[in-house]
Design a protein around this motif. Sequence first.
Motif, PDB file in Angstrom:
ATOM      1  N   ALA A   1      26.746   2.596   3.652  1.00 30.70           N
ATOM      2  CA  ALA A   1      27.812   2.353   3.525  1.00 30.70           C
ATOM      3  C   ALA A   1      27.798   1.525   5.245  1.00 30.70           C
ATOM      4  CB  ALA A   1      29.211   3.466   3.887  1.00 30.70           C
ATOM      5  N   ARG A   2      27.974   2.259   6.192  1.00 31.72           N
ATOM      6  CA  ARG A   2      27.793   1.386   7.135  1.00 31.72           C
ATOM      7  C   ARG A   2      26.924   0.714   7.182  1.00 31.72           C
ATOM      8  NH1 ARG A   2      31.174   1.492  11.763  1.00 31.72           N
ATOM      9  NH2 ARG A   2      29.473   1.111  13.647  1.00 31.72           N
ATOM     10  N   PHE A   3      25.786   0.176   7.265  1.00 33.08           N
ATOM     11  CA  PHE A   3      24.946  -0.632   7.068  1.00 33.08           C
ATOM     12  C   PHE A   3      25.422  -1.784   6.687  1.00 33.08           C
ATOM     13  CE2 PHE A   3      21.259  -3.309   5.201  1.00 33.08           C
ATOM     14  CZ  PHE A   3      20.596  -3.581   5.854  1.00 33.08           C
ATOM     15  N   MET A   4      25.995  -1.335   5.106  1.00 30.15           N
ATOM     16  CA  MET A   4      26.984  -2.426   4.103  1.00 30.15           C
ATOM     17  C   MET A   4      27.835  -3.320   5.229  1.00 30.15           C
ATOM     18  SD  MET A   4      26.691  -1.367   0.185  1.00 30.15           S
ATOM     19  CE  MET A   4      27.513  -3.260  -0.425  1.00 30.15           C
ATOM     20  N   GLU A   5      28.573  -2.868   6.151  1.00 30.71           N
ATOM     21  CA  GLU A   5      29.889  -2.692   7.333  1.00 30.71           C
ATOM     22  C   GLU A   5      29.846  -3.452   7.964  1.00 30.71           C
ATOM     23  OE1 GLU A   5      33.386  -0.603   8.982  1.00 30.71           O
ATOM     24  OE2 GLU A   5      31.629   0.280   8.952  1.00 30.71           O
ATOM     25  N   LEU A   6      28.203  -3.134   8.598  1.00 27.90           N
ATOM     26  CA  LEU A   6      27.768  -4.074   9.783  1.00 27.90           C
ATOM     27  C   LEU A   6      27.521  -5.044   9.606  1.00 27.90           C
ATOM     28  CD1 LEU A   6      25.736  -1.236  11.749  1.00 27.90           C
ATOM     29  CD2 LEU A   6      27.961  -2.434  12.151  1.00 27.90           C
ATOM     30  N   THR A   7      26.708  -5.016   8.070  1.00 27.44           N
ATOM     31  CA  THR A   7      26.429  -6.868   7.621  1.00 27.44           C
ATOM     32  C   THR A   7      26.997  -7.257   7.262  1.00 27.44           C
ATOM     33  OG1 THR A   7      23.704  -5.153   6.781  1.00 27.44           O
ATOM     34  CG2 THR A   7      24.241  -7.538   6.025  1.00 27.44           C
ATOM     35  N   ALA A   8      28.326  -6.798   6.530  1.00 26.34           N
ATOM     36  CA  ALA A   8      29.490  -7.825   6.201  1.00 26.34           C
ATOM     37  C   ALA A   8      29.802  -8.055   7.592  1.00 26.34           C
ATOM     38  CB  ALA A   8      30.504  -7.517   5.465  1.00 26.34           C
ATOM     39  N   ARG A   9      29.755  -7.808   8.649  1.00 30.27           N
ATOM     40  CA  ARG A   9      31.122  -8.148  10.154  1.00 30.27           C
ATOM     41  C   ARG A   9      30.019  -9.044  10.742  1.00 30.27           C
ATOM     42  NH1 ARG A   9      32.598  -2.177  12.330  1.00 30.27           N
ATOM     43  NH2 ARG A   9      34.688  -2.514  10.842  1.00 30.27           N
ATOM     44  N   ALA A  10      28.697  -9.393  10.005  1.00 33.07           N
ATOM     45  CA  ALA A  10      27.542 -10.168  11.015  1.00 33.07           C
ATOM     46  C   ALA A  10      27.613 -11.624   9.945  1.00 33.07           C
ATOM     47  CB  ALA A  10      26.269  -9.871  10.882  1.00 33.07           C
ATOM     48  N   MET A  11      28.148 -11.050   8.903  1.00 31.84           N
ATOM     49  CA  MET A  11      28.464 -12.740   7.279  1.00 31.84           C
ATOM     50  C   MET A  11      29.295 -13.187   8.105  1.00 31.84           C
ATOM     51  SD  MET A  11      26.545 -11.018   4.521  1.00 31.84           S
ATOM     52  CE  MET A  11      27.567 -12.292   3.352  1.00 31.84           C
ATOM     53  N   ARG A  12      30.445 -12.814   7.953  1.00 28.36           N
ATOM     54  CA  ARG A  12      31.888 -12.960   8.002  1.00 28.36           C
ATOM     55  C   ARG A  12      32.551 -11.946   9.789  1.00 28.36           C
ATOM     56  NH1 ARG A  12      33.363 -13.067   1.669  1.00 28.36           N
ATOM     57  NH2 ARG A  12      31.569 -14.048   1.142  1.00 28.36           N
ATOM     58  N   PRO A  13      32.462 -12.940  10.682  1.00 31.59           N
ATOM     59  CA  PRO A  13      32.759 -11.380  11.870  1.00 31.59           C
ATOM     60  C   PRO A  13      34.181 -11.524  11.705  1.00 31.59           C
ATOM     61  CG  PRO A  13      30.774 -13.210  12.538  1.00 31.59           C
ATOM     62  CD  PRO A  13      31.820 -13.943  10.881  1.00 31.59           C
TER      63      PRO A  13
ATOM     64  N   SER B   1      36.632 -11.309   9.217  1.00 23.87           N
ATOM     65  CA  SER B   1      37.145 -10.757   8.122  1.00 23.87           C
ATOM     66  C   SER B   1      36.999  -9.314   7.888  1.00 23.87           C
ATOM     67  CB  SER B   1      36.533 -11.186   6.946  1.00 23.87           C
ATOM     68  OG  SER B   1      36.715 -11.175   5.543  1.00 23.87           O
ATOM     69  N   GLU B   2      37.681  -8.426   9.066  1.00 24.85           N
ATOM     70  CA  GLU B   2      37.681  -6.987   7.943  1.00 24.85           C
ATOM     71  C   GLU B   2      38.007  -6.934   6.829  1.00 24.85           C
ATOM     72  OE1 GLU B   2      37.224  -3.420  10.744  1.00 24.85           O
ATOM     73  OE2 GLU B   2      36.781  -5.890  11.255  1.00 24.85           O
ATOM     74  N   GLU B   3      39.010  -7.351   6.147  1.00 25.08           N
ATOM     75  CA  GLU B   3      38.389  -6.977   4.711  1.00 25.08           C
ATOM     76  C   GLU B   3      37.553  -6.957   4.626  1.00 25.08           C
ATOM     77  OE1 GLU B   3      41.441  -8.452   0.847  1.00 25.08           O
ATOM     78  OE2 GLU B   3      41.642  -9.409   2.817  1.00 25.08           O
ATOM     79  N   PHE B   4      36.286  -8.017   4.542  1.00 20.01           N
ATOM     80  CA  PHE B   4      34.896  -7.992   3.861  1.00 20.01           C
ATOM     81  C   PHE B   4      34.592  -7.297   4.521  1.00 20.01           C
ATOM     82  CE2 PHE B   4      30.814  -9.693   3.733  1.00 20.01           C
ATOM     83  CZ  PHE B   4      31.091 -10.113   2.045  1.00 20.01           C
ATOM     84  N   ALA B   5      34.499  -6.442   5.446  1.00 17.52           N
ATOM     85  CA  ALA B   5      33.642  -5.629   6.285  1.00 17.52           C
ATOM     86  C   ALA B   5      34.152  -4.163   5.473  1.00 17.52           C
ATOM     87  CB  ALA B   5      33.903  -5.249   7.286  1.00 17.52           C
ATOM     88  N   ASP B   6      36.040  -3.728   5.138  1.00 19.17           N
ATOM     89  CA  ASP B   6      35.863  -2.596   4.775  1.00 19.17           C
ATOM     90  C   ASP B   6      35.433  -2.523   3.122  1.00 19.17           C
ATOM     91  OD1 ASP B   6      37.274  -1.877   6.887  1.00 19.17           O
ATOM     92  OD2 ASP B   6      39.293  -2.732   6.364  1.00 19.17           O
TER      93      ASP B   6
END
Length: 449
Positions: A334-346, A348-353
């Motif tokens: 879950a944390r890896f997916m969150e960090l990857t989402a942030r790298a993709m869309r810095p 968008s906190e909603e996408f990271a969550d």
Amino acid sequence: MPPVDRNLTRRAAHNAADSPAAAPKGEAKLAAPVLREPESVYLGRQPIIDRNGALHAYELLFRDSPDNRARIFDDVQATAHVVARTVGEIGLSAVLGDHRGFVNMNRDLLFDDIVHIMPPERFVLEILETVTFDAKLFKRCAQLRAAGFQFALDDVVSLTEPLHEALPYVDYVKVDFLASRRADLPGLAATLKQHGKTLIAEKIETHQDFEEARKLGFDLFQGYFFARPQVLVTRRSNPSRTALLRLLGVLSGEPDFSELEAELKLNPNVVVQLLRLANSSAFKLSRPVSSLREAIAATGTRQISRWTQLLLYADGRHLPWRSDPLVQLVGTRARFMELTARAMRPSSEEFADAAFMTGIFSLVHVVVDLPPVEIMDLLKLSKEMCAAIVDGQGPLGALLRLSQAAERGDAPELDSSIGSSVDFKVLTPAVLAELQFEAATWFGAHRVE
């Protein structure tokens, strides 16, 4: 009246009593039950012995009651329960001692996340006779063998061409003594021995069967002649998953402070662990937290929600986090997916969550007696998250596939998961390696001993 086929009668008895986790073998599948919380959890095991009668390993079997019968409603979920109960709820040492456990795997299970929960040195993956072999499956078997797993072919009665092609990937071959033609057994055993395989004679029911198998050179033996499956039982620990799901439902609705406090008070074990979390080094507070109200304020609803999501997998067990491979896998993913989402869309906190929650609930079938889609409805998860978990669709589905490929160390699949999307271009091998390390570090910082 025609004569009774003794082998057919014996085979039917075995199928009724010894159907393993992923192999119904003639049992009618039942409709999936509603979510329930029995007071106890059950697990079947049957010994596999060597030529001298010494215990070599156990085959692990799905059981949902003290009755020594398998009632299987879903192959994948049944095996998931077997593994979760062995690794977590009952414990490897109590179930296996110093021996290995054989677990039945169909094709879907060999590609499923359940494999990551099993310590490879403790489990043998038993490939069912219904599995279709092809290049993709052979590649997967090679990956798992490289990770330390051993394989067995199950219910072999003759050496067909597909089974012959599979021999380089397996360590054990289990020959079904009930279903095999006795005249074919000498040739079959000799051929398998020439390939260097360890032979297991299964469904041995009489002393005559045992002696015949020994003379043919079989190495290991399993069947009613030695022992019927034993049902292990342990009390289910608290907090119950039903209560945790109810708490997650409250958290998903943006509760006010009083509402959340009232719901938490119904989950005393969650409160104890929440206080530990609030006082952990991860929060670096100036003074210890001593009340529920302070713990809520210190951690915030977002962290409480994530903590509760992880407890859903731990089921409230008082294990150190690093001793629980299921919690470790789902938390790090879950944390890896969150960090990857942030790298993709810095921005968008909603996408990271959403990425974090997708990772958390991607393994829900392991522990809850409901299909993932029903759990997502219960927790009000979005359609995007549901599509990602159930069908691997959308950007979140691509992230989930990416995390699974990273866990396997599958570089070609990593490249395939990234694809041509502009968002994913930032995820270079160096970036992914850094994010994997950061995810593991985060999990270690938040574990509670």
